[in-house]
Write a protein that holds these residues in place. Structure first.
Motif, short mmCIF file in Angstrom:
data_model
loop_
_atom_site.label_atom_id
_atom_site.label_comp_id
_atom_site.label_asym_id
_atom_site.label_seq_id
_atom_site.Cartn_x
_atom_site.Cartn_y
_atom_site.Cartn_z
N LEU A 68 0.82 -1.21 0.00
CA LEU A 68 0.00 0.00 0.00
C LEU A 68 0.86 1.26 0.00
CD1 LEU A 68 -2.75 -1.03 2.60
CD2 LEU A 68 -2.85 -1.19 0.10
N ASN A 69 2.02 1.19 0.66
CA ASN A 69 2.94 2.33 0.70
C ASN A 69 4.30 1.80 1.15
OD1 ASN A 69 4.39 4.72 1.19
ND2 ASN A 69 2.51 5.82 1.76
N GLU A 70 5.33 2.04 0.36
CA GLU A 70 6.64 1.47 0.67
C GLU A 70 7.49 2.35 1.58
OE1 GLU A 70 8.62 0.49 -2.93
OE2 GLU A 70 7.28 -1.20 -3.40
N ASN A 71 7.06 3.57 1.81
CA ASN A 71 7.87 4.46 2.64
C ASN A 71 6.98 5.43 3.40
OD1 ASN A 71 10.04 5.77 3.81
ND2 ASN A 71 10.54 6.96 1.98
N VAL A 72 6.57 5.03 4.59
CA VAL A 72 5.70 5.85 5.44
C VAL A 72 6.54 6.45 6.57
CG1 VAL A 72 3.64 5.89 6.89
CG2 VAL A 72 3.76 4.33 4.93
N THR A 73 6.40 7.73 6.79
CA THR A 73 7.11 8.39 7.89
C THR A 73 6.34 8.17 9.19
OG1 THR A 73 7.98 10.08 6.40
CG2 THR A 73 7.99 10.58 8.77
N THR A 79 -2.07 8.19 7.54
CA THR A 79 -1.92 8.36 6.10
C THR A 79 -3.14 7.78 5.40
OG1 THR A 79 -0.41 8.02 4.23
CG2 THR A 79 -0.77 6.14 5.67
N THR A 80 -3.27 8.05 4.12
CA THR A 80 -4.34 7.44 3.33
C THR A 80 -3.70 6.56 2.27
OG1 THR A 80 -4.43 9.36 1.84
CG2 THR A 80 -5.99 9.30 3.68
N VAL A 81 -4.37 5.48 1.94
CA VAL A 81 -3.82 4.52 0.98
C VAL A 81 -4.90 4.15 -0.04
CG1 VAL A 81 -2.12 3.56 2.56
CG2 VAL A 81 -4.42 2.59 2.51
N THR A 82 -4.46 3.77 -1.23
CA THR A 82 -5.35 3.28 -2.27
C THR A 82 -4.85 1.91 -2.73
OG1 THR A 82 -4.08 4.44 -3.97
CG2 THR A 82 -6.02 5.58 -3.06
N PHE A 83 -5.75 1.16 -3.33
CA PHE A 83 -5.35 -0.16 -3.83
C PHE A 83 -4.67 0.03 -5.18
CE2 PHE A 83 -6.03 -4.56 -5.32
CZ PHE A 83 -5.59 -5.23 -4.19
N PRO A 84 -3.53 -0.61 -5.42
CA PRO A 84 -2.75 -0.35 -6.64
C PRO A 84 -3.47 -0.73 -7.93
CG PRO A 84 -1.83 -2.19 -5.38
CD PRO A 84 -2.83 -1.52 -4.50
N ASP A 85 -4.38 -1.68 -7.89
CA ASP A 85 -5.05 -2.13 -9.12
C ASP A 85 -6.46 -1.56 -9.28
OD1 ASP A 85 -2.85 -3.66 -9.77
OD2 ASP A 85 -3.58 -5.43 -8.72
N GLY A 86 -6.75 -0.48 -8.57
CA GLY A 86 -8.07 0.14 -8.71
C GLY A 86 -8.85 0.10 -7.41
N ASP A 87 -9.85 -0.79 -7.32
CA ASP A 87 -10.67 -0.90 -6.12
C ASP A 87 -10.14 -2.00 -5.18
OD1 ASP A 87 -12.33 1.06 -7.04
OD2 ASP A 87 -13.87 -0.30 -7.79
N PHE A 88 -10.34 -1.76 -3.89
CA PHE A 88 -9.98 -2.79 -2.90
C PHE A 88 -10.88 -4.00 -3.09
CE2 PHE A 88 -8.30 0.98 -0.75
CZ PHE A 88 -7.11 0.50 -0.20
N PRO A 89 -10.35 -5.19 -2.83
CA PRO A 89 -11.20 -6.39 -2.88
C PRO A 89 -12.21 -6.35 -1.73
CG PRO A 89 -9.05 -6.92 -1.98
CD PRO A 89 -8.95 -5.51 -2.48
N VAL A 90 -13.37 -6.91 -1.96
CA VAL A 90 -14.43 -6.95 -0.95
C VAL A 90 -14.35 -8.27 -0.19
CG1 VAL A 90 -16.93 -6.94 -0.57
CG2 VAL A 90 -15.91 -5.43 -2.30
N GLY A 91 -14.44 -8.20 1.15
CA GLY A 91 -14.38 -9.42 1.93
C GLY A 91 -14.20 -9.15 3.41
#
Length: 209
Positions: A68-73, A79-91
């Motif tokens: 989700l993020n390779e370098n967080v301070t 912080t806010t994160v997004t899914f790299p391939d578009g939408d997060f999987p549901v589950g």
């Protein structure tokens, strides 16, 4: 005895200094679209930065560990994160792991509680709108086809011939009639019938004179 006490104190100190993920908790839920928030508590002795990954032990929801993020301070605390391939999987039963090394999933500094990801309302609304638009388009196409299938009512050949004969008879007897263009609608057919009747009356009248 003294060694045991020192060990206990050391472990307590380590536990107190470790980063603690405060959001998402087990009561929280992410949605599938858009950016999602991650929050944590930290102290000055914690690592200054870390990588963040999304995991799930059930591969049917998430097949592999996802970065989700390779370098967080660390000192930012959120912080806010997004899914790299578009939408997060549901589950269900997702977790966010903070890891020391982005290339080593086992170097975990902190781990969130398990939480769920649900379908975003935006996605559901978009799907509903698309379905409604498709239904409306289909209805409009059917209505147009039905209208096109209705043939215009025209004056039949026999009615046109009768009207022409009536006009000729009226001219022969000195009477008058209305010229009716061929190919008119049902109203023209009715006018033609009236003209024929007047022609017949004219002929009879001429014969009686």
């Amino acid at each position: 005895m003294l060694a045991s006490l020192i060990s206990t104190v050391t472990l307590a100190a380590i536990g107190a200094s470790a980063i603690q993920v405060t959001y998402p908790s087990k009561r929280d839920t992410w949605t599938s679209s858009g950016a999602q928030t991650v929050e944590w508590d930290w102290v000055s002795t914690d690592a200054t930065s870390f990588a963040m990954v999304l995991v799930n032990q059930d591969s049917s929801f998430l097949a592999d560990t996802t970065s989700l993020n390779e370098n967080v301070t660390t000192s930012t605390g959120s912080t806010t994160v997004t899914f790299p391939d578009g939408d997060f999987p549901v589950g269900t039963s997702f977790q966010v792991n903070f890891i020391r090394d982005a290339d080593r999933d086992d170097s975990i500094l902190a781990q969130s509680a398990m939480f769920n990801i649900t379908q975003s309302d935006v996605v559901a609304t978009t799907a509903t709108t698309a379905t409604t638009a498709a239904t409306s388009a289909t209805s409009a196409t059917r209505a147009t086809s039905a209208t096109s299938a209705i043939a215009p009512l025209t004056l039949s050949g026999s009615a046109s011939a009768s009207a022409a004969a009536a006009s000729a008879s009226a001219d022969a007897s000195g009477g008058t009639t209305t010229n009716i263009p061929a190919g008119n609608s049902g109203a023209s057919a009715l006018t033609s019938s009236s003209a024929l009747l007047l022609a017949v009356v004219g002929v009879v009248g001429a014969a009686l004179l």
